[in-house]
Design an enzyme around this catalytic site. Structure first.
Site, PDB file in Angstrom:
ATOM      1  N   GLY A 276       3.169 -45.634  74.265  1.00 30.93           N
ATOM      2  CA  GLY A 276       3.238 -44.386  73.514  1.00 30.93           C
ATOM      3  C   GLY A 276       1.870 -43.743  73.546  1.00 30.93           C
ATOM      4  O   GLY A 276       1.610 -42.755  74.240  1.00 30.93           O
ATOM      5  N   CYS A 343      -5.925 -33.694  47.152  1.00 32.52           N
ATOM      6  CA  CYS A 343      -6.561 -34.193  45.931  1.00 32.52           C
ATOM      7  C   CYS A 343      -6.647 -35.705  45.882  1.00 32.52           C
ATOM      8  O   CYS A 343      -6.068 -36.341  44.994  1.00 32.52           O
ATOM      9  CB  CYS A 343      -5.799 -33.674  44.732  1.00 32.52           C
ATOM     10  SG  CYS A 343      -5.707 -31.889  44.754  1.00 32.52           S
TER      11      CYS A 343
HETATM   12  N1  LLP Z   1       7.021 -50.656  71.484  1.00 29.80           N
HETATM   13  C1  LLP Z   1       7.168 -51.094  70.224  1.00 29.80           C
HETATM   14  C2  LLP Z   1       8.192 -52.085  69.924  1.00 29.80           C
HETATM   15  C3  LLP Z   1       6.325 -50.597  69.200  1.00 29.80           C
HETATM   16  O1  LLP Z   1       6.467 -51.036  67.954  1.00 29.80           O
HETATM   17  C4  LLP Z   1       5.325 -49.641  69.525  1.00 29.80           C
HETATM   18  C5  LLP Z   1       4.448 -49.091  68.482  1.00 29.80           C
HETATM   19  C6  LLP Z   1       5.229 -49.211  70.861  1.00 29.80           C
HETATM   20  C7  LLP Z   1       6.079 -49.740  71.813  1.00 29.80           C
HETATM   21  C8  LLP Z   1       4.203 -48.206  71.296  1.00 29.80           C
HETATM   22  O2  LLP Z   1       2.921 -48.685  71.100  1.00 29.80           O
HETATM   23  P1  LLP Z   1       1.660 -47.864  71.688  1.00 29.80           P
HETATM   24  O3  LLP Z   1       1.749 -47.922  73.192  1.00 29.80           O
HETATM   25  O4  LLP Z   1       1.767 -46.480  71.197  1.00 29.80           O
HETATM   26  O5  LLP Z   1       0.483 -48.573  71.157  1.00 29.80           O
HETATM   27  N2  LLP Z   1       0.878 -45.406  63.594  1.00 29.80           N
HETATM   28  C9  LLP Z   1      -0.035 -46.334  64.229  1.00 29.80           C
HETATM   29  C10 LLP Z   1       0.577 -47.007  65.448  1.00 29.80           C
HETATM   30  C11 LLP Z   1       1.866 -47.741  65.168  1.00 29.80           C
HETATM   31  C12 LLP Z   1       2.469 -48.352  66.403  1.00 29.80           C
HETATM   32  C13 LLP Z   1       3.847 -48.829  66.138  1.00 29.80           C
HETATM   33  N3  LLP Z   1       4.528 -49.401  67.256  1.00 29.80           N
HETATM   34  C14 LLP Z   1      -1.321 -45.582  64.578  1.00 29.80           C
HETATM   35  O6  LLP Z   1      -1.437 -44.400  64.255  1.00 29.80           O
HETATM   36  O7  LLP Z   1      -2.239 -46.169  65.152  1.00 29.80           O
END
Ligand code: LLP
Length: 419
Positions: A276, A343
């Site tokens: 992602g 706030c």
């Molecule tokens: N696959 C699964 C099963 C996941 O849980 C996630 C992300 C991805 C793929 C994608 O991961 P990436 O390639 O984006 O690292 N909100 C947090 C990140 C949460 C990630 C959750 N899962 C932040 O802003 O850093």
């Protein structure tokens, strides 16, 4: 900084467009996404895996905008979804069901039915309870769900405790040592077709070693499952590749692809990846305007029109985002508290950041805001939601209109008995 951002005559540009022109057209705060940057990331990933049997599925959660999904789907990427809503978005954006993976720690019956009716390519199942439920739901529809079992390889990784998922105490997956017995049971279920194993050990991982350690455990389990007579064919290695926030990850996507090739050659497995952040994080900025420069003698507070309601990552994870003046930066730097208008004290973007002096009305770009930015924005404090723009070369358009406060309370009901 992603190469799609740069300065011309001192002014910050995205691709061929000055950010100041976007602020003028769309107002602030506004997320500005570079289509060129996202395409380049997708191509880099595809090229790195040339010759390997890999399906890249974009993790929709990072930014679920239809235009972004369409851009990736048109490059041949699949979609990694975690809810019925994300499946609906993926389909709406033109991703064929045979490239959709449905993951997530808890899928309810309606979501399972939705995935099954569209005959999506793969369900990533996280527990024996969920497997049994999916079997029942598939049987009532007279179909079979293709299942990859998410295993927990018990490897600590991830840039932050809150986004680390592959340790024993985390809620995700089943212990890797149970893979043989669970997939054995799955193979006897009329509603289930076991197709593979899945793991995802965390997000913003900046070292190669934890990936390799986890993948080796998954590969070992994959072989054991096949030896037990269950002919699985896929390994889904998840996402999690780190990007350059404060520091660059100490591996490149080519290093990662070479490692994967080295440990999977000869297995004959189809590989799935679920990035992602890698695809979008550095390819967007949050463009915001200074409301006040508040100087208390001891501290310089730069108060922006974006806050934790717009981009929650610094408040939630203590995350670092580069901060850039959009206009010509002054030469003298001073420690600056970059904060929002919300706030609470956790509403900040940076503390004590060395920045040139900026004043009321100046534009500021909060960099690396493409992943988990707009999608985690909220209505907190009832400010209009951020707009979103996509740039491609010299063209740009609003892709999400600013959400007025009237829309936020449109669905609220005052019960008649309140008088
Ligand atoms: N696959 C699964 C099963 C996941 O849980 C996630 C992300 C991805 C793929 C994608 O991961 P990436 O390639 O984006 O690292 N909100 C947090 C990140 C949460 C990630 C959750 N899962 C932040 O802003 O850093």
């Amino acid at each position: 900084m992603s190469p799609v951002f740069g300065r011309r005559s001192g002014q910050l540009f995205v691709e061929e467009v000055p950010l100041a022109a976007i602020a003028e057209m769309a107002g602030t705060p506004v997320y500005v996404n570079s289509a060129g940057g996202m395409r380049a990331q997708a191509r880099a990933l595809i090229d790195a895996f040339a010759g390997q049997d890999v399906q890249v599925c974009y993790a929709v959660k990072a930014n679920h905008h239809l235009a972004i999904l369409k851009l990736f789907a048109s490059l041949g990427l699949g979609m990694d979804t975690v809810s019925g809503g994300e499946i609906a978005r993926a389909l709406k954006a033109g991703c064929p069901p045979e490239r959709i993976v449905f993951a997530g720690v808890a899928k309810d019956d309606d979501e399972m039915r939705q995935g099954l009716r569209h005959d999506i390519w793969q369900f990533n199942v996280e527990s024996i309870e969920e497997l049994r439920r999916l079997d029942q739901v598939a049987q009532t529809l007279g179909t079979r769900a293709r299942v990859a079992l998410r295993v927990n390889p018990n490897v600590a990784a991830g840039g932050h405790d809150k986004i680390s998922t592959g340790r024993k105490g985390d809620k995700f997956g089943v212990p890797v040592e149970n893979a043989v017995s669970i997939l054995g049971e799955a193979a006897r279920m009329p509603g289930i077709e076991p197709v593979g194993l899945h793991c995802h050990i965390g997000s913003q991982i900046t070292e190669l070693a934890p990936f390799e350690a986890a993948y080796l455990r998954v590969i070992e389990a994959w072989k054991a499952v096949r030896q037990s007579g269950v002919p699985i064919t896929r390994i889904d290695f998840g996402g999690g590749f780190g990007v350059h926030y404060r520091e660059a990850p100490n591996f490149t996507i080519a290093d990662y692809a070479a490692m994967v090739k080295r440990i999977t050659t000869g297995l004959g497995a189809k590989l799935v990846l679920e990035p992602g952040r890698f695809l979008v994080a550095e390819q967007a900025v949050l463009l915001t305007r200074v409301i006040y420069l508040k100087e208390t003698g001891e501290h310089r507070f730069l108060v922006l029109d974006a806050g934790m309601n717009t981009l929650i990552r610094p408040a939630m994870y203590g995350a670092w985002h580069d901060i850039e003046p959009v206009g010509i930066p002054g030469a003298e730097l001073a420690p600056t508290e970059v904060v929002g208008p919300i706030c609470e004290s956790s509403d900040f973007f940076a503390r004590g950041r060395m920045l040139p002096r900026m004043v009321e009305g100046d534009l500021v770009a909060i960099m690396q805001a493409g992943a988990y930015g707009r999608v985690m924005a909220s209505d907190y404090n009832s400010r209009p939601g951020p707009a979103e723009v996509m740039v491609d070369g010299d063209q740009f358009d609003v892709i999400t209109r600013r959400r007025p406060v009237e829309k936020q309370y449109e669905d609220e009901v005052i019960p008649p008995w309140l008088g």
